[in-house]
Design an enzyme around this catalytic site. Structure first.
Site, PDB file in Angstrom:
ATOM      1  N   GLU A 328     -37.799 -47.339 -34.129  1.00 31.99           N
ATOM      2  CA  GLU A 328     -36.149 -47.070 -33.246  1.00 31.99           C
ATOM      3  C   GLU A 328     -36.162 -45.859 -32.440  1.00 31.99           C
ATOM      4  O   GLU A 328     -36.263 -45.307 -33.655  1.00 31.99           O
ATOM      5  CB  GLU A 328     -35.178 -48.100 -34.727  1.00 31.99           C
ATOM      6  CG  GLU A 328     -35.226 -49.500 -34.132  1.00 31.99           C
ATOM      7  CD  GLU A 328     -33.523 -49.658 -35.759  1.00 31.99           C
ATOM      8  OE1 GLU A 328     -33.054 -51.103 -34.838  1.00 31.99           O
ATOM      9  OE2 GLU A 328     -33.215 -49.351 -36.233  1.00 31.99           O
ATOM     10  N   CYS A 329     -35.506 -45.492 -32.005  1.00 30.38           N
ATOM     11  CA  CYS A 329     -34.669 -44.234 -30.670  1.00 30.38           C
ATOM     12  C   CYS A 329     -36.574 -43.497 -30.822  1.00 30.38           C
ATOM     13  O   CYS A 329     -37.440 -43.663 -30.591  1.00 30.38           O
ATOM     14  CB  CYS A 329     -33.587 -44.825 -31.513  1.00 30.38           C
ATOM     15  SG  CYS A 329     -32.338 -42.661 -30.249  1.00 30.38           S
ATOM     16  N   GLY A 330     -36.172 -42.312 -32.246  1.00 28.72           N
ATOM     17  CA  GLY A 330     -36.670 -41.493 -32.156  1.00 28.72           C
ATOM     18  C   GLY A 330     -38.253 -42.376 -32.354  1.00 28.72           C
ATOM     19  O   GLY A 330     -39.423 -41.417 -32.534  1.00 28.72           O
TER      20      GLY A 330
END
Length: 437
Positions: A328-330
């Site tokens: 997720e994201c990073g």
């Protein structure tokens, strides 16, 4: 005893809600009150401060992302062993998006749905009697939202306090305290908002200073009395995100910290075991796990170390040959082929997906998202709609050639396009899942 609840609201971000909330949480805990913190909206940073202030896990309640039944369930769990819930509003009290009634994401939704009164924090710097006009507007904007009173923040002098207090009392609202202007009470910030609680070198000392200020400035007994007994309808966890596996390898260190507390708590409540590991310490995901989850955080600040962490990268590659990996994201950035940091230096990442991301060419992406999953993944089943959020400055500069993970729309249902990528047993996107739609 029935737990009580109060919402800390304000006209806008930057009014001092977080400092007042954290200070009150610690001040009540000092007095032996079983106090718990809640943050409205998708902000996953402030619950960490609430946890440090109270010694108990924080919680997000988001009226847009979470069905009212899930809101009731989560709030009930958080209040189950509490005397007092202090609920910190995101942004301004009434700030949300258009949509279904009482599902805007605003803290005022919770105030109306559960009859929780609001303690209004007013930053009175640069004004005096005008504060009463602002408070009057809040008191009458929505008849379902009741104000318990006001707290004056950043007061400049005793005369300033008197002018503001007299004007607000004149319109029939109590002032339950005033906090003098003090730069030592301000929390540090950076590009995604506040520095996280785990990164603040003297967090406990800072929270103690906030608690000292609230004890000296606010009427804690009146605030407790102003909180109303919390009586919730029965709720259900049916729309909570299910655990992606029985034993979940969770990347967890200074580079990977963004995972909603309610998600992890629900996974554990269904019997899942969370097994943390640290990519920054060059640790591979434990082989005894059946799924690996790489959450968001700040990998762009640690890109060089991550690029050099060969044991982590090779271990993740081996893991992904036979078991699902989701970022997720990073985490999505690290699953890609390369990450360009703020200085324009490109670092090789794991290459489990083929996209390249950049923090040098920044573009803010912020808002609610509805993701329709195009294939089975740790985030959910094919065709399932998950509600969540994006908040990042990094962007994809080379899309790669992977299949998309989902199609996404904004909070109002306007299509945005494809999101993320999937290849083999690996998936990821910038999207943070909050709950099943």
């Amino acid at each position: 005893m029935t737990p009580r609840a109060i919402i800390i609201g304000a006209p806008r971000s930057g009014s001092g809600k977080t400092s007042v909330t954290i200070g009150l949480l610690r001040a009540f805990a000092r007095r032996g009150v079983k106090v718990r913190g809640v943050k409205t909206g998708p902000d996953y940073i402030d619950p960490g401060f609430h946890e440090v202030a109270t010694g108990h896990r924080g919680l997000n309640l988001d009226s847009w992302a979470m069905h009212p039944s899930l809101l009731c369930h989560l709030a009930g769990e958080q209040a189950s062993d509490a005397d007092l819930l202090i609920i910190e509003s995101a942004m301004g009290l009434f700030d949300g998006i258009r949509g279904e009634p009482k599902r805007s994401g605003a803290a005022s939704d919770l105030a109306a749905l559960f009859a929780i009164p609001v303690l209004l924090v007013l930053d009175v710097s640069g004004q005096s009697q005008t504060a009463a006009a602002i408070a009057h507007g809040f008191a009458h904007y929505d008849p379902q939202v009741k104000l318990a009173g006001c707290v004056l923040n950043r007061v400049g002098s005793e005369r300033h306090r008197t002018l503001c207090t007299d004007a607000i009392n004149h319109i029939g609202l109590p002032v339950l305290g005033s906090v003098l202007r003090d730069p030592n009470l301000v929390l540090p910030e950076r590009h995604l908002g506040l520095v996280q609680a785990s990164e603040h070198p003297e967090m406990n000392a800072h929270i103690d200073r906030l608690a000292d200020a609230m004890e000296a400035s606010l009427d804690l007994e009146e605030i407790f009395s102003a909180a109303s007994p919390l009586r919730l309808p029965s709720g259900s966890a049916d729309q909570a995100l299910p655990p992606p596996g029985q034993r979940i390898a969770l990347a967890q260190d200074a580079a990977f910290t963004f995972l909603y507390p309610h998600v992890v708590h629900h996974w554990r409540s269904l019997g899942a075991e969370i097994v943390p590991f640290s990519p920054l310490a060059n640790e591979a995901p434990p082989q005894g796990c059946d799924v690996c989850w790489v959450p968001g955080g700040y990998p762009e600040l640690h890109a060089g170390r991550l690029a050099a962490a060969e044991n982590f990268k090779n271990g993740l590659l081996r893991f992904a040959e036979t078991r699902p990996v989701h970022g997720e994201c990073g985490g999505y950035m690290v699953l890609g082929a390369a990450l360009e940091d703020a200085e324009g230096v490109t670092h090789p990442m794991t290459g489990l997906l083929s996209h390249h991301t950049s923090f040098a060419h920044r573009k803010m992406n912020l808002g609610y998202r509805q993701a329709t999953l195009l294939a089975e993944s740790p985030l959910g089943r094919k065709g399932q709609v998950v509600r969540g959020h994006e908040f990042h400055y990094a962007r994809v500069i080379h899309p790669g050639n992977d299949e998309p993970l989902a199609t996404i729309a904004d909070g109002l249902g306007k299509p945005i396009g494809f999101s993320g990528g999937r290849r083999g047993m690996v998936s990821g996107s910038f999207f943070h899942g909050i709950a099943i739609a």
